[in-house]
Each structure stands twice: as C-alpha cells, then as structure tokens.
Design an enzyme around this catalytic site. Structure first.
Site, PDB file in Angstrom:
ATOM      1  CG  ASP A 195      -2.166   0.857   0.958  1.00  0.00           C
ATOM      2  OD1 ASP A 195      -3.206   0.626   1.576  1.00  0.00           O
ATOM      3  OD2 ASP A 195      -2.075   1.780   0.110  1.00  0.00           O
TER       4      ASP A 195
HETATM    5  C1  GLC Z   1      -4.173   4.381  -0.291  1.00  0.00           C
HETATM    6  C2  GLC Z   1      -5.136   3.268   0.060  1.00  0.00           C
HETATM    7  C3  GLC Z   1      -5.226   2.206  -0.981  1.00  0.00           C
HETATM    8  C4  GLC Z   1      -5.064   2.820  -2.357  1.00  0.00           C
HETATM    9  C5  GLC Z   1      -3.637   3.332  -2.448  1.00  0.00           C
HETATM   10  C6  GLC Z   1      -3.361   4.004  -3.801  1.00  0.00           C
HETATM   11  O1  GLC Z   1      -3.407   4.719   0.813  1.00  0.00           O
HETATM   12  O2  GLC Z   1      -4.947   2.638   1.319  1.00  0.00           O
HETATM   13  O3  GLC Z   1      -6.489   1.552  -0.818  1.00  0.00           O
HETATM   14  O4  GLC Z   1      -5.309   1.862  -3.365  1.00  0.00           O
HETATM   15  O5  GLC Z   1      -3.320   4.222  -1.411  1.00  0.00           O
HETATM   16  O6  GLC Z   1      -4.145   5.130  -3.951  1.00  0.00           O
END
Ligand code: GLC
Length: 745
Positions: free
Chosen positions: A292
């Site tokens: 993430d």
């Molecule tokens: C964010 C979220 C995740 C998302 C990623 C990219 O922090 O936790 O769900 O897909 O970053 O945007």
C-alpha cells in the site's frame, strides 16, 4: 560450546539478514503456456538494476492518494528503466507520454498504469457498500465491467479494487469501499467484481487487472481507528477475514495489495505468513502483490524496521513484490543482494510475476494499445454507462421505514425539498470517486424535478452544509405550503473513506432537530439519508414517515432516488452491514457467537449492556419494499444427510401486497455443536425473487455440506457431523428454520 554455537546461529541470522527467515516458505511462481518463454526471454536480458526497476511504482504528482515525495525526475527514471508502474496517471494522451518514456529505456519494457477505480472511473456507480446492498451479483459484475471499460479507454491497465476487507465497525471510514460485514457474501461479491474487472481475458482492451485489498484483515483495526493494530487469532483470521481474499484468488485476481496494519505483530507488508505461506504458497497465487502507499517505509514507524533498507529487506522477504512510493527497493535492493541479506531469487520471482501481467495485458505487443483517444471520447460518460449507474443506484437504495405507505409518491402537486445535499453534485459521487467529474452528476433536486415535472418543488436549505447550523425558517415555510416534505440529511462525501474514522456516527443533532421541526408542520416527512457508513439517527426516526438509505449513489444519484421515491422502482435492497443503535455497540454484527450467557435484553447475567439494548437499530439483511411478502419455513427433502450430499431447501414466497416487488430470500445456518464455538447464524445463500401481487413462487436454495464447515485451529477446513439449523427469511432477524442432521459417513 553451546553458547558459542547459539551466538553463531544468532549472528548468522543477522548477517544473512531477513531473507533466510522466510526461505522455507518461498514458492516460485509457475508460469505456463505461451508467456512462460516470453517472460523467461525478457528476464534473461535484464540486469539486476532493470529487475529492481520493475518493482518500483511511483504516483503522478497530479492526483496523489498518499503522502508524496518531491521528485521531478520520474520521467527520466522511467527512461532509465527504474520504474515498472505508475499510478494516478490518467488519460490516453497522458499515459502515452509516460509510455513513450518507457520505450526509451534499454529493454523498452512497458509501464503498467494503476488507479483506484473503486466504483467507476468518470461515470461513478454507487459506492461498493451501497452496491452490496443490492444483493445483485450480476449487477456488481456489470458495473465493474463498465468501470473497466471506461478506465481502460483512458489508458488505465489496473484498478486497486475490489476492496474485500470484511468490516464490522461503523466507526471505520473505509466500510464504504467494501461489501460489508459478512464473510460468505464478501466472497460472492469479490468473485463478481473480479470477473467484472478482468472479464474473460486480460488481453481484451476493455478489461483491466483487479487487485484484492487490503491483505489482510485491515477492517479489523482496533476501535475502528484506520491503520490501527489488528489483533486476532489465526482462527478468526481464517474464518472471517481471509475467505474473500481466497475467493478473489480463486476467481483469478491478477494482483493483491497488502495492508497498512500488522497481524501477529508483523506488518502485513512484510508478513511472510500472509504473503508467502498462505497467499503464494497455500493458495498458489500467480499474480503479484503491491504494497500500500508507503507501507514499506511505514514499517519504521511500526517499529519493525530499523531504517528504509531494513524495511525493504523485510518486505521483499515477506512477499511484497512491488513498492508503491517508498523507494525502498530502488534505493537498497541491489545492496541487500550484494550483502546476501536478500536472495536474488526473491527479486526474480517478483519480476516474473510483474512481467507476466504485462504480457497478459498485451503491453509487450503494443505498449500504446490502451492509449486510444477516440475510444476514450466515445466511452467516457456514455449513455450506456450512465444507464448502468442509474440501475445500480435504484437497486442500492434501502427502504428502512414507510409508515402508512407514504411512499411511493404519486403525482404530488407540491414538494418541499429540504437540505443542501439535495443540490450537491460533489457529495453524490462518494469517496474514492476516481476521476468522476461533478458536471456529470444528477442531483436529487434535478432528479425529482424531472420525475415530477408538474409538481411545485419548494427548495429550502434547512441547514448549513458545512457547519450544520440550522437555517430552518424557509424550510418550515416550504413545508407549510407543500403537500409533502422530502428532507435529505447525512454525512458529507469526505466523512467516509480512508483516514475518516469517527468516534461519533450519530447524525448532527441539528439535522435531526430539523426533521422533527418539519414534522411539527403536520406534513408527511420523507427522509433521505446520505453517507458512506452505517449512521445513527434515533432522534429523527419517530418524526420520519419514511426513511430511505441512499448512501452515495454516484453520477445518476438524483434519477435513481427519483425512480424509487416515485415508485417507478420498488426498493429491493438489503443492508449489507449492521446499523448500530448507539456507537457504544461497535463493533456490532449479526453473526456473533452465543457465549455461555446468550444475549437477551432484560435478562440478568446475559451478554449485553445494563444501560441499553444489545440489539442494533437495523440488522444485517434488513430492507423493506412497497409491497409485502410472506416467506415459508424451508422444506428439505429429508432430515438426515451424508457428507457432500446436496441439501435442497425449498422455500415458498408470496407477494401479499398490491405492487410488483422483488424480495431477497436469505438462507442462514447455525452449527449447533462444534469443536470450536460458532456464530449464532451465518449467511450461506440468497435468491432474489420478483413477484406480482398475489403471486407465489417456490425457490430452491442448495446447500452442500462444505457450506457447513469452518477452519479449525490447525488451519484446516473441516466439516463436522451433527445438527444444523437451516433458516430462511427476509433479514438476519426475521427467520423460520428447521434442523437437519449431517452424518459422518
Ligand atoms: C491508499 C489506500 C489504498 C489505495 C492506495 C493508492 O493509501 O490505502 O487503498 O489503493 O493508497 O491510492
């Protein structure tokens, strides 16, 4: 001697770094078919730097969805083969620009473009929690396919969806992104959405890679606080939180995204048990896992990594194949390999997984095949997608109350329309709206005016959308001169989603007071509730003649709501998540365990509260219709069953009202005695039945003994003989049942 030996082992552990710890769990991806040779042929040409580059993902600076690192050399790094993927780059033209840079790299390995296409790209569908209320799996497959069609026309190859986190705590802002609290239903929705995004072939230009996230158990954050610690048994993990990920994996999901939280004291990003033992090992997952946003670097804050280099070492060893915005792999992987703290086979495996998806997308055949401006122009916000959004919207609205059939409205001459959300385009999109533009959104005001062209719509703000301060004089005036009042209250778009946990989920008291005051005019009051999570609104409920949970329905919100308010669509949705009576009950969910002091309001020494009911305001599976139905008790062909013998549950449903309607017959089971404590009931099937007034239909809900099993303490899925209650009804709390017996042989 012993001491020396002990120290030696310890040192060897440290010297060889984190790589060796996970070695026994390492399982190399198996690639079959035409791509095996293609992937291998590219791998053979790649330098270690180029391999590491494929594991590095950056966001564009334009629409960051996390904390950005200032860096204006990304295009140059792409040309140097240091980047494998970009996120938040959108548009056929824009993605072409970045892809052209990748084509200047030595091996011309194409970039893969990712984006959070959570409920639509430009055309927004209802938020996933709302769509889950539709209990229409084919609809959810179709909206995912629609989102993929629109996203791929804008150069996107990969969505970071479906979010399959089971969420039982309304304080957590990210419930809006998933399918609610039920594990079995979460599995069905995961399958539907993966197949919608990915279609029959990733080579198809209208399909994109899906991404099961956040692996794993992110929704179980303690106290509903986003990013918080997750602390549960592996038994709970396997029986409640992992199954939707396994369902996505079995449905062929192309990627996973790991989670910000820790599990078993190890951050998910570096969690070998989750990512190697289970996902890549037990489940034979052949795709790749992306971190993430910044979650590799965040292991320093977790106190699990000493620095970014240590974090990178632990992440790759733990099974994280791609680094979103930490730069750990790019900065330290080569050094870690040189120091033998990480084995190159981990990098090779990750890169093979990533290259495989690029081949499957056809990017090596034509890196620009998704950069088609003409296709973008004819696809974005097309009539087909808008109609789909409207269909999804009306099927997601839950009717919570309808006293004396005040709904549907038929030919009202005048409507008092109250509340600033009625005119908000921005809010209707809901969180994670991709690049959904507001100019395409149909507001509630616009939808109702279109639906009732001859009605006088008297709009009044009623309260300030930002401060919730009452501005009700005009609202009361509007009510007094209208036949009926429609008042819209609830959250704002930015009050659910990531980093949006709330300790209070009651509607503001001023909003609830407004409803009460509107009722004091003596008119019928219809309440539209907007929000991305279960809300608490006990104060207004007695004053509301009707209550519709309208969530955030996306681009066609106004039309969808008007379809339901007018009766052009008879509401059929059911709550996929429990609505608490008070926030003190959270986490609250329908499939709780009996305990040795079974919950019973008013009875002493029972599992509950001394100061209020343990019951929710509205239970899982609840939703009314403009008509009524009668559902019979289930009838099975016998009482004694053998293992693997289908259990056919016949149920009769009758439309006892005067309007065509659709009922969702739900089937729950209860394992009455088991080797571990089991929930008091579990959803294991449902079927939607459309009936004319007076019509009766019989449906057969088929169970197999495998539906009656669970994971035991050793992580094995077992089915034990014994007695099981089989219950059917129109919500988790309104059930009729019989008991069957499952024999061992
Ligand atoms: C964010 C979220 C995740 C998302 C990623 C990219 O922090 O936790 O769900 O897909 O970053 O945007």
């Amino acid at each position: 001697m012993k001491i020396k030996l002990c120290v030696c082992i310890l040192l060897s552990g440290i010297l060889l770094g984190c790589g060796t710890v996970a070695d026994k769990t390492f399982s190399k991806v198996t690639i079959d078919g035409p791509y095996k040779y293609k992937v291998d042929s590219v791998m053979k040409l790649m330098t270690l730097d180029e391999k590491i580059g494929q594991m590095n993902q950056y966001s564009s600076d334009v629409s960051a969805t996390g904390v950005m690192t200032a860096d204006n050399t990304k295009l140059q790094q792409i040309e140097e083969g240091k980047v494998g993927s970009m996120l938040n780059v959108v548009g056929a033209l824009n993605t072409r620009k970045y892809q052209e840079a990748a084509m200047k790299s030595r091996l011309h390995i194409p970039l893969i473009f990712g984006l959070d296409v959570i409920h639509g790209m430009v055309t927004n569908y209802p938020i996933p929690l709302a769509e889950a209320a539709s209990f229409d799996l084919d609809l959810m497959r179709r909206t995912a396919a629609g989102a993929a069609k629109e996203a791929s026309s804008m150069g996107i190859h990969w969505t970071f969806a479906p979010m399959v986190d089971v969420s039982r705590d309304a304080r957590w802002g990210r419930s809006m992104e998933g399918a609610g609290e039920d594990t079995w239903y979460g599995c069905q929705v995961a399958k539907a959405r993966v197949s919608g995004f990915q279609g029959k072939s990733l080579y198809d230009k209208n399909t994109i890679l899906a991404c099961a996230k956040h692996f794993a158990a992110y929704g179980a954050c303690i106290a509903g606080k986003d990013y918080n610690t997750v602390d549960m048994s592996r038994l709970e993990l396997q029986n409640v939180y992992l199954p939707p990920f396994k369902a996505a994996c079995d449905a062929g999901v192309a990627t996973f995204m790991n989670a910000f939280n820790d599990f078993d004291g190890v951050p998910a990003t570096a969690n070998t048990y989750l990512q190697r033992t289970i996902q890549k090992g037990l489940w034979h997952f052949s795709g790749f896992t992306v971190s993430d946003w910044g979650s590799i670097g965040q292991m320093i804050a977790h106190g699990y990594a000493a620095d970014m280099k240590d974090a990178g070492c632990k992440a790759i060893s733990g099974g994280c194949d791609m680094d979103m915005e930490s730069r750990a792999y790019l900065s330290y992987m080569k050094e870690l390999i040189k120091e033998k703290k990480v084995k190159e086979k981990y990098v090779d495996d990750a890169v093979r997984r990533i290259l495989l998806k690029k081949f499957e997308l056809g990017l090596f055949d034509d890196p620009y095949r998704y950069c088609d401006e003409q296709n973008e122009k004819k696809t974005v916000l097309s009539g087909e997608l808008r109609n789909l959004s409207r269909e999804a919207g009306k099927k997601s609205i839950v009717l919570l109350k309808n006293t004396n059939h005040v709904l549907p409205l038929s030919n009202p001459t005048s409507i008092a329309l109250v509340g600033p959300l009625c005119k908000s385009k921005d809010d209707m999109r809901g969180g994670w709206f991709g690049i959904g533009t507001i100019d395409g959104v149909v507001t509630i005001n616009e939808g109702l005016k279109k639906k009732f062209p001859y009605a006088q719509v008297n709009y009044a703000e009623g309260y300030d959308i930002n401060t919730n301060e009452l501005k009700e004089d005009s609202a009361l005036l509007a009510a007094k001169k209208s036949d009926v009042v429609i008042v819209c209250v609830g959250e704002r778009i930015f009050q659910s989603g990531e980093n949006r946990s709330k300790a209070h989920i009651d509607l503001p008291s001023t909003q609830q007071q407004l409803v009460k005051d509107l009722k004091s005019t003596g008119k019928k009051v219809i309440v539209l509730l907007c929000g991305g999570r279960p809300l608490i609104f006990n104060e207004l409920t007695p004053s509301a003649d009707a209550i519709l949970m309208t969530w955030w329905l996306g681009t066609e919100a106004g039309n969808a709501i008007a379809d339901v308010v007018s009766g052009d669509y008879n509401p059929s949705a059911k709550l996929p998540i429990t609505f608490p009576f008070t926030v003190g009950q959270c986490p609250i969910y329908y499939n709780y365990k009996s305990t040795g002091h079974p919950a019973k309001d008013g009875a002493p020494y029972t599992t509950g509260y001394m100061d209020q009911t343990f019951q929710p305001a509205y239970p899982f599976g609840f939703g009314l219709s403009y008509t009524t139905f009668d559902i019979s008790a289930p009838v099975t062909d016998k009482i004694q069953y053998k293992m693997n013998e289908p259990i056919n549950c016949k149920v009769k449903i009758t439309n006892t009202g005067n309007r065509i309607g659709k009922e969702t017959v739900q089937l729950y089971i209860k394992d009455k005695v088991a080797s571990i404590t089991r929930p008091i009931k579990e959803l294991k099937g449902f079927q939607q039945v459309q009936l004319n007034p007076g019509e009766t239909k019989e449906v057969v809900l088929v169970l197999n003994s495998s539906d009656l099993g669970f994971f035991n303490g050793e992580g094995q899925y077992i089915v034990e003989p014994g007695n099981f209650d089989i219950m059917v009804g129109n919500s988790s709390q309104n059930l009729k049942g019989i008991t069957i017996n499952l024999r061992k042989e």
